[in-house]
Design an enzyme around this catalytic site. Sequence first.
Site: not given
Length: 533
Positions: A283-285
Amino acid sequence: MTIHGAGKALLLSGAAAVTVGISACTTGTPVIPHDPCRTVPTRDNNSDGTSDLQLRVSGPIQLPVHPGTTTHTSGFGPRWGTHHHGDDLAGPVGTPILAALDGIVVAAGSTGEGPGVGFENWVIIDSNVDGSPVSTVYGHMFTAGIHVTPGQHVAAGDHIADIGNAGSSTGPHLHFEYWQGGRLQGGTPIDPVTVLPEIARQNGGAPPSVEDPHDNNNHGDQDSNVQLVAISRSTADCSGFGVAGGGNLAFGTVPAEFEPWLRRAGGVCPEIDSPLLAAQLQQENNFRYGPNAPVSPSGAIGPAQFMPGTWVTWGKDYDGDGTADPNSIGDAVMSQAHFMCALHQDIAGTPGDPIELTLAAYNAGPGAVLLHRGIPPYAETQNYVAKITTARAAFTNPNSRGRFTPKASSDNSQVVAAAREYLGTPYVWGGGGIAGPSGGGFDCSGLTSFAVHAASAGTVTLPPTSEQQWSVGVEIPIGQAQPGDLVFSNWGLNGPGHVGIYSGNRRMIHAPTTGAVVEEAPLQAEMKARRVM
């Protein structure tokens, strides 16, 4: 590429992996473990630089109970339509359970199945038996009867737990298993009596509830498809062995360069596991790293998207290159784990699900969670939490649950075995999925989603509805259906309204309708079949 019986693509390498062509509905490249892990991983045979493993060779195996305190009531082998992977030793609640081998505790506590299901609680100890990886499993203890924690080193004979009656137990007893190749690595369960004959003598003879498996030469086999000795295996296939929390991550679901670090990070604290961290990184990167990795509009950097100010506090040099780099996989993943564990402590006492609150604190800051006494009313944070908690199941190793464990083969019959574990589970509309039952049960497509995902070692993910599942794989004439194929009925304009799992002899396992339970029943009229594995 489509799936077609003999049309499966086999990629045989030094690691003896099997790659199965699947539809676009799956997550990641489906590499199914083929042979059990054979050699205990150490610093010398791990090139990734992440191993802290120091598993010394265990001394002799010992009884998991004091002699004379229990009665051997059930043995290894077929039982109640499924396979009993261990031996049962009945005794009063509170009877001491002892470590059978020297080793390290890799799991202790809930199996993730829920109250009254499976073992409910267990302890797994990974051991080095003359250089070979072995797991011993102890099940059915009450929560208060577990006296060890993940990461703890134990010696044979140590008091690790007390006999309980938790889970789907018929009376107070210890369920004891012995796994060659590691329990969480998808190894092979063998009859504990073959390595510890004293177990069968705890009641002065063979167990009465199953045919005596101790007087034949097939102690180690579940069936003809399982062999105890593999032809070849790379040490990578032992990933997570001997590491607390390291076996929870499904194999092949994250980029290879992230996998060893995520397995190590899953042992930082028991509350934050590697599947959660993997879903968070996605989800983050989206697992992007290095100097060219995208930087967020707010200035967050690296695969874990640390803000520069937060990195100053939490960023550490875990890969040993002399620099704490937020774009380094090792530094970022391990720092992420330590930060998440600290946040979990920060929000303790706040009403709500602790994992969801921890994720909210990572996204919005712990101050916002404490201020709002829960997940803050920010759309970004609420979506962040929902996406990660949903994605977590796809990164979770099915072996890390207490029930069905995929064998070292890719045959469809394992789908049947996975579904049979939940016979009698209530039908719940919209219930179930790849992580198992939800809301107290399964609906028809929730059951098939779980069974196929579990049987494929977490590499085949079906879409959620029966209509969508009809689009996966290839149709098979119903007369040629094999156990593990999906069978469909209740045809409408949008496709089939019902799906089950063919179990052989024109029967199926399915979750039929409201008020019923998962059952094995005759095929319905006008059913059609598809092969998805």
